[in-house]
Design a protein around this motif. Structure first.
Motif, PDB file in Angstrom:
ATOM      1  N   SER A 103      -5.282  -2.553   4.451  1.00  0.00           N
ATOM      2  CA  SER A 103      -3.853  -3.697   4.634  1.00  0.00           C
ATOM      3  C   SER A 103      -3.169  -3.045   3.685  1.00  0.00           C
ATOM      4  O   SER A 103      -1.731  -3.339   4.024  1.00  0.00           O
ATOM      5  CB  SER A 103      -4.336  -4.981   4.186  1.00  0.00           C
ATOM      6  N   LEU A 104      -3.200  -2.720   2.655  1.00  0.00           N
ATOM      7  CA  LEU A 104      -2.401  -1.859   1.537  1.00  0.00           C
ATOM      8  C   LEU A 104      -1.678  -0.514   2.002  1.00  0.00           C
ATOM      9  O   LEU A 104      -0.467  -0.447   1.870  1.00  0.00           O
ATOM     10  CB  LEU A 104      -3.018  -1.833   0.185  1.00  0.00           C
ATOM     11  N   VAL A 105      -2.704   0.220   2.496  1.00  0.00           N
ATOM     12  CA  VAL A 105      -1.933   1.661   2.981  1.00  0.00           C
ATOM     13  C   VAL A 105      -1.849   1.976   4.398  1.00  0.00           C
ATOM     14  O   VAL A 105      -1.062   2.666   4.434  1.00  0.00           O
ATOM     15  CB  VAL A 105      -3.184   2.632   2.253  1.00  0.00           C
ATOM     16  N   LEU A 106      -2.562   1.460   5.180  1.00  0.00           N
ATOM     17  CA  LEU A 106      -2.265   1.602   6.681  1.00  0.00           C
ATOM     18  C   LEU A 106      -0.952   1.676   7.063  1.00  0.00           C
ATOM     19  O   LEU A 106      -0.507   2.453   7.794  1.00  0.00           O
ATOM     20  CB  LEU A 106      -3.153   0.702   7.504  1.00  0.00           C
ATOM     21  N   PRO A 107       0.033   0.602   6.861  1.00  0.00           N
ATOM     22  CA  PRO A 107       1.242   0.600   7.227  1.00  0.00           C
ATOM     23  C   PRO A 107       2.174   1.972   6.815  1.00  0.00           C
ATOM     24  O   PRO A 107       2.919   2.503   7.290  1.00  0.00           O
ATOM     25  CB  PRO A 107       2.132  -0.647   7.037  1.00  0.00           C
ATOM     26  N   VAL A 108       1.903   2.157   5.548  1.00  0.00           N
ATOM     27  CA  VAL A 108       2.471   3.461   4.783  1.00  0.00           C
ATOM     28  C   VAL A 108       2.018   4.758   5.314  1.00  0.00           C
ATOM     29  O   VAL A 108       2.972   5.620   5.599  1.00  0.00           O
ATOM     30  CB  VAL A 108       2.213   3.382   3.254  1.00  0.00           C
ATOM     31  N   LEU A 109       0.730   4.722   5.724  1.00  0.00           N
ATOM     32  CA  LEU A 109       0.203   6.094   6.303  1.00  0.00           C
ATOM     33  C   LEU A 109       0.894   6.151   7.717  1.00  0.00           C
ATOM     34  O   LEU A 109       1.033   7.452   8.166  1.00  0.00           O
ATOM     35  CB  LEU A 109      -1.170   5.973   6.149  1.00  0.00           C
ATOM     36  N   ALA A 110       0.929   5.043   8.444  1.00  0.00           N
ATOM     37  CA  ALA A 110       1.634   5.257   9.924  1.00  0.00           C
ATOM     38  C   ALA A 110       2.968   5.727   9.538  1.00  0.00           C
ATOM     39  O   ALA A 110       3.527   6.508  10.460  1.00  0.00           O
ATOM     40  CB  ALA A 110       1.392   3.797  10.506  1.00  0.00           C
ATOM     41  N   CYS A 219     -19.600 -10.015   1.738  1.00  0.00           N
ATOM     42  CA  CYS A 219     -19.200  -8.676   2.525  1.00  0.00           C
ATOM     43  C   CYS A 219     -18.730  -7.507   1.684  1.00  0.00           C
ATOM     44  O   CYS A 219     -18.574  -7.884   0.277  1.00  0.00           O
ATOM     45  CB  CYS A 219     -18.094  -9.110   3.572  1.00  0.00           C
ATOM     46  N   ASN A 220     -18.448  -6.481   2.049  1.00  0.00           N
ATOM     47  CA  ASN A 220     -17.799  -5.256   1.406  1.00  0.00           C
ATOM     48  C   ASN A 220     -16.610  -4.983   1.857  1.00  0.00           C
ATOM     49  O   ASN A 220     -16.278  -3.844   1.561  1.00  0.00           O
ATOM     50  CB  ASN A 220     -18.890  -4.316   1.485  1.00  0.00           C
ATOM     51  N   ASN A 221     -15.623  -5.889   2.235  1.00  0.00           N
ATOM     52  CA  ASN A 221     -14.380  -5.631   2.493  1.00  0.00           C
ATOM     53  C   ASN A 221     -13.306  -6.823   2.241  1.00  0.00           C
ATOM     54  O   ASN A 221     -13.711  -7.771   2.000  1.00  0.00           O
ATOM     55  CB  ASN A 221     -14.138  -5.027   3.910  1.00  0.00           C
ATOM     56  N   ILE A 222     -12.108  -6.366   2.100  1.00  0.00           N
ATOM     57  CA  ILE A 222     -10.818  -7.611   2.050  1.00  0.00           C
ATOM     58  C   ILE A 222     -10.855  -8.164   3.188  1.00  0.00           C
ATOM     59  O   ILE A 222     -10.801  -9.468   3.208  1.00  0.00           O
ATOM     60  CB  ILE A 222      -9.661  -6.729   1.629  1.00  0.00           C
ATOM     61  N   GLU A 223     -10.726  -7.611   4.176  1.00  0.00           N
ATOM     62  CA  GLU A 223     -10.456  -8.058   5.626  1.00  0.00           C
ATOM     63  C   GLU A 223     -11.157  -9.372   6.070  1.00  0.00           C
ATOM     64  O   GLU A 223     -10.546 -10.378   6.528  1.00  0.00           O
ATOM     65  CB  GLU A 223     -10.241  -7.159   6.892  1.00  0.00           C
ATOM     66  N   THR A 224     -12.420  -9.361   5.896  1.00  0.00           N
ATOM     67  CA  THR A 224     -13.555 -10.385   6.278  1.00  0.00           C
ATOM     68  C   THR A 224     -13.142 -11.464   5.399  1.00  0.00           C
ATOM     69  O   THR A 224     -13.153 -12.553   5.891  1.00  0.00           O
ATOM     70  CB  THR A 224     -14.977  -9.848   6.006  1.00  0.00           C
ATOM     71  N   THR A 236     -11.977 -17.829  -1.937  1.00  0.00           N
ATOM     72  CA  THR A 236     -12.500 -16.319  -2.341  1.00  0.00           C
ATOM     73  C   THR A 236     -11.588 -15.889  -3.213  1.00  0.00           C
ATOM     74  O   THR A 236     -10.260 -16.297  -3.389  1.00  0.00           O
ATOM     75  CB  THR A 236     -12.239 -15.488  -0.837  1.00  0.00           C
ATOM     76  N   CYS A 237     -11.864 -14.821  -3.734  1.00  0.00           N
ATOM     77  CA  CYS A 237     -11.070 -14.192  -4.832  1.00  0.00           C
ATOM     78  C   CYS A 237     -10.365 -12.547  -4.041  1.00  0.00           C
ATOM     79  O   CYS A 237     -11.421 -11.835  -3.824  1.00  0.00           O
ATOM     80  CB  CYS A 237     -11.988 -13.825  -6.104  1.00  0.00           C
ATOM     81  N   LEU A 238      -9.200 -12.722  -4.137  1.00  0.00           N
ATOM     82  CA  LEU A 238      -8.550 -11.486  -3.321  1.00  0.00           C
ATOM     83  C   LEU A 238      -7.186 -10.892  -4.170  1.00  0.00           C
ATOM     84  O   LEU A 238      -6.716 -11.633  -5.127  1.00  0.00           O
ATOM     85  CB  LEU A 238      -8.051 -11.870  -2.102  1.00  0.00           C
ATOM     86  N   PRO A 239      -6.873  -9.700  -4.079  1.00  0.00           N
ATOM     87  CA  PRO A 239      -5.885  -9.062  -4.576  1.00  0.00           C
ATOM     88  C   PRO A 239      -4.636  -9.462  -4.148  1.00  0.00           C
ATOM     89  O   PRO A 239      -4.477 -10.026  -2.773  1.00  0.00           O
ATOM     90  CB  PRO A 239      -6.015  -7.487  -4.430  1.00  0.00           C
TER      91      PRO A 239
END
Length: 293
Positions: A103-110, A219-224, A236-239
């Motif tokens: 979620s942090l990098v995908l828009p920038v990479l696109a 789980c092992n990701n942010i999105e879930t 939950t604890c999120l950035p």
């Protein structure tokens, strides 16, 4: 230039272990190769090769000189590449390792792909600590401060962690007023892929105030965790970069802000000791300008 030519011939002989094969690669005679090596040895005052009728092997001095010669030629090649591409559009394959924070990098990479259509992105999303150099990555994005002296780095930006849940969850279960109250709530956890341990929630005071948290989901990701929190399934604890929009429009609410204190940084790292290629330079600048803009 004579010295550089001599170094080039020396490296070719060292890699082929043959004057004939080196000459064939360089487009000159074996005799010319032998004379070039002899001139270089005279200039340095040492023997670089042990020669026999059957083989050519490096001396101890030759082994030392080979390592430095390869670095010299690599720097020269990088400089030539930089100059030859300075007026051209960056192009080629760029292999990048990124953590599981799409979620942090995908828009920038696109956006990067739109700006540089001739650069082929080869993206590897993992929280495994890859070896940038040995595994052949051009760059990696990672959290924390760099510890590998072989790598150069630039900071992309900082983030902080927050405890959040949906208004519907708080309406059903109430809002915790202290960390101890979390013992009676549904908690959504993150597991580190490398160690298998759960991420500790960053309470001020550490273990002295941290309760034993119930485990409703791991789980092992942010999105879930973000999806489940939005659906009212727990705290939950999120950035902050992952929840900024949901907090702004009220779909999530933060809790216990005065009891939580943790910030970190993301950095972009790449192999040091050589000139960055045009494709890597524009990638570094693009991400540093936009990821945390």
């Amino acid at each position: 230039m004579d010295s550089l030519n001599g170094v080039t011939v020396f490296v070719q002989v060292a890699e082929t272990r043959s004057f004939v094969a080196a000459g064939r690669q360089l487009g000159v005679s074996a005799s010319a190769v032998g004379k070039s090596v002899a001139r270089l040895e005279d200039k340095l005052g040492v023997r670089l090769f042990h020669r026999s009728t059957r083989s050519i092997t490096l001396t101890a001095e030759g082994t030392l000189f080979l390592a430095r010669s390869r670095r010299i030629l690599a720097e020269l090649e990088a400089a030539e590449l930089e100059l030859s591409h300075s007026a051209a559009a960056p192009r080629g394959r760029l292999r990048v390792s990124l953590p599981l924070v799409s979620s942090l990098v995908l828009p920038v990479l696109a956006d990067f792909m739109h700006h540089y259509p001739e650069i082929e992105l080869d993206l590897d999303f993992t929280d495994r600590m890859v070896d940038v150099i040995d595994e052949g990555f051009d760059a990696v994005v990672r959290t924390g401060e760099p510890s590998d002296s072989r790598l150069s780095s630039r900071r992309l930006g900082r983030y902080r962690l927050q405890l959040v849940a949906s208004p519907a969850y708080f309406a059903r279960h109430g809002r915790p007023l202290s960390p101890a109250d979390l013992a009676h709530h549904r908690c959504l956890h993150y597991r580190f892929p490398n160690s298998g341990k759960l991420e500790a929630w960053p309470f001020i005071g550490g273990d002295a105030v941290a309760p034993v948290l119930p485990t409703s989901m791991i789980c092992n990701n942010i999105e879930t965790r973000l999806c489940f929190a939005l659906r009212g399934l727990g705290i939950t604890c999120l950035p902050d970069f992952a929840i900024r929009e949901a907090l702004a429009d009220g779909r999530l609410q933060s809790v216990l802000d005065e009891h939580v204190d943790h910030s970190g940084s993301f950095r972009l790292l790449w192999p040091s000791g050589r000139q960055a290629s045009p494709k890597l330079r524009v990638f570094i600048d693009f991400l540093c300008e936009r990821v945390f803009a």
